[in-house]
Design a protein around this motif. Structure first.
Motif: not given
Lengths: 163, 163
Positions: B4, B19-20, B23, B27-30
């Motif tokens: 995360n 993010k692009d 992911e 990876y899990s992206v916030d």
């Protein structure tokens, strides 16, 4: 609890002055004048803290930082320099330094940074141990509960064995 | 194993581009656009990694670094900036950043730094767990040896109970 520190600087007077500041505070202090000597000492003893001058005779202090980090990943590393630069500060972050002190540094500030780093190092070791103890206790409780459910009682626990 | 990541930047296009990049690598992206939002998210979820831009709308990224470190001491923190300075680099060391990246950064370098930081974070968690398991096993062996010395055998272990 032992509080072991290694100081690395090519200037003997500086080594002596840091030693004189640290030892009365209860720290056990070793010194090294070269990166080679520092690496040998790190292999021989798990220091809690290494204080590394960025200009050494044989290599850059940041290169030594990388080596110390590899040998003693859990030790805290404080970089100290009279020649601060963006480059050596960025290297210090990326090679896992925990603090960066610019010389000249007054003894009180120096002791404060050392004490904070030492506290964090000892706390991290302690947290690992507490986590271990917590797990052991919870596994022990669970094992005992399971055993009391399924295990026949030994002769010493049968009522007639008591009398 | 979950990986995360929280990315904090006040520029939405940059958040989207990171993010692009991340992911598709699993990876899990916030994302968060302000320090306030970042702090709330860190309280809600134990990120492995936080990537923090040094210029934010509400506070300095180095101040946010200190807060994230307090909430998630075991998460790795990567500082990223288009305005590198000795001051913010030194602050990054002293506030416990694990990496410092200067923009513009190419996607391969960025992914390499993220992957290394993530590996170290997961390895540190794993080492703690291995240490726990090692302790549990050694305590278990010792307990069993002590028990076999002193404890009378239960009926299920007596020879006639076997037949």
């Amino acid at each position: 609890m032992e509080k072991n520190i290694l100081i690395v600087d090519d200037d003997r007077r500086i080594l002596k002055s840091f030693k004189d500041i640290l030892e009365p505070e209860g720290y056990s202090v070793d010194t090294a004048e070269t990166a080679l000597e520092a690496v040998e000492k790190c292999r021989a003893r798990p220091y809690n803290l290494a204080i590394i001058d960025i200009k050494l005779r044989d290599v850059d202090g940041t290169d030594l930082l990388a080596q110390v980090h590899e040998i003693l990943p859990r030790a805290r590393k404080i970089m100290i320099t009279g020649y601060p630069s963006l480059e050596n500060a960025v290297d210090s972050v990326n090679l896992q330094a925990d603090a960066y002190i610019i010389k000249p540094v007054n003894p009180d500030t120096f002791l404060k940074v050392v004490a904070e780093s030492m506290d964090k190092q000892l706390e991290a070791e302690q947290m690992t141990e507490d986590k271990v103890v917590g797990w052991v206790e919870s596994r022990y409780d669970e094992t005992r509960r399971n055993r009391s459910k399924r295990k026949p009682m030994g002769p010493e626990l049968l009522p007639n064995a008591e009398e």
